[in-house]
Design an enzyme around this catalytic site. Structure first.
Site, PDB file in Angstrom:
ATOM      1  CB  SER A   1      -8.974  -5.795  -7.972  1.00 31.84           C
ATOM      2  OG  SER A   1      -9.088  -5.242  -6.678  1.00 31.84           O
TER       3      SER A   1
ATOM      4  CG  HIS B   1     -10.139  -9.513  -5.097  1.00 32.66           C
ATOM      5  ND1 HIS B   1      -8.817  -9.888  -4.925  1.00 32.66           N
ATOM      6  CD2 HIS B   1     -10.116  -8.195  -5.391  1.00 32.66           C
ATOM      7  CE1 HIS B   1      -8.042  -8.840  -5.108  1.00 32.66           C
ATOM      8  NE2 HIS B   1      -8.802  -7.795  -5.377  1.00 32.66           N
TER       9      HIS B   1
END
Length: 289
Positions: free
Chosen positions: A208, A265
């Protein structure tokens, strides 16, 4: 492209034949009923052409005597054909699948510890982490990158794999396999270290952080040097950014989806925007030269 009323006819007039002719010719149109009339709408740019066509063929072309060129149809390439042009993307996905199988998607701690950012050992109900400096001194430099291959659950792997395929092959088609692999490693390094610096010794993994890097790269690159390969639907960008905010709010963790690597992220997105800025400016100058 605005639509205008081309024809207004009584409801008793049969327009079905003419509508079929428009469909054969792939002319944008629609028919509505207003104030006891049927109204044929078409783009303003071709309204006169449609009106002239109706004057000549009010019943359409039931015998199909008109020679209407057939618009070429484009067959969507198969997955195997797409893979030929996305070898680096496929390679990273294959590695993720293999690691997912070897680690039982997070259940095989003996295998997981070989790829985590920090080495560890289980002592009773506790995990003892080895300092990063000790691992690097032992030559285990791969730990800076390999957490991106770890996934904890089939949904985690499936979602990350789907987005890496979507974003990775865009970059690979535009900038080549080497650049995609380089960006992937860079985003992995930055997001992994950022997560470690933010949360301290902990278990984390997944693509991610890399995905947000790829997203930021495509986003800023496209703004500076527009290219069809990097043109993402506006809804995709908004959804990813909204999801980032939701994860940072802690709501996802509160409802039982586990801890989210928010630092990975955010740092991935920032470094991706930076590389997109550099790449976009470079390509913009190259086109202007």
């Amino acid at each position: 492209m605005s639509a205008v009323a081309v024809l207004r006819l009584p409801l008793a007039v049969d327009l079905s034949g003419f509508v079929k002719l428009l469909q054969r010719m792939q002319v944008p149109h629609r028919v509505s009923e207003e104030a006891g009339e049927q109204v044929l709408w078409a783009p303003a740019e071709i309204s006169e052409d449609v009106r002239s066509l109706y004057e000549r063929f009010p019943a359409g072309d039931p015998d199909q005597q008109l020679e209407i060129p057939v618009a070429p149809t484009f067959k969507r390439p198969s997955f195997a054909e797409q893979l030929k042009h996305a070898k680096a993307t496929g390679f990273i996905l294959l590695l993720s699948l293999l690691v997912g199988g070897l680690t039982y998607l997070g259940d095989n701690l003996d295998t997981i510890r070989l790829l985590t950012f920090l080495d560890f050992r289980v002592v009773g109900e506790y995990i003892q982490f080895t300092p990063l400096a000790d691992s690097l001194a032992a030559g285990q430099w791969w730990r800076l990158f390999t957490p991106m291959l770890l996934h904890f659950g089939i949904l985690h792997l499936a979602m990350n794999g789907m987005w890496y395929w979507e974003l990775g092959r865009r970059i690979e088609s535009r900038q080549g396999s080497i650049n995609l692999l380089g960006l992937t490693l860079l985003f992995s390094l930055v997001s992994n270290y950022a997560q470690f610096a933010w949360s301290g010794p902990s278990l984390f993994g997944g693509l991610s952080g890399v995905l947000y890097g790829l997203l930021g790269h495509c986003w800023i690159f496209q703004l500076l040097a527009p290219n069809p390969a990097y043109r993402l639907p506006r809804g995709v960008l908004v959804m990813m950014l909204v999801w980032l905010v939701i994860c940072m709010s802690g709501l996802v963790s509160m409802i039982g989806f586990g801890q989210i690597a928010n630092a990975a992220h955010v740092s991935g997105l920032l470094i991706g925007c930076f590389t997109g800025l550099l790449g976009g400016l470079y390509n913009r100058r190259k086109l202007a030269a």
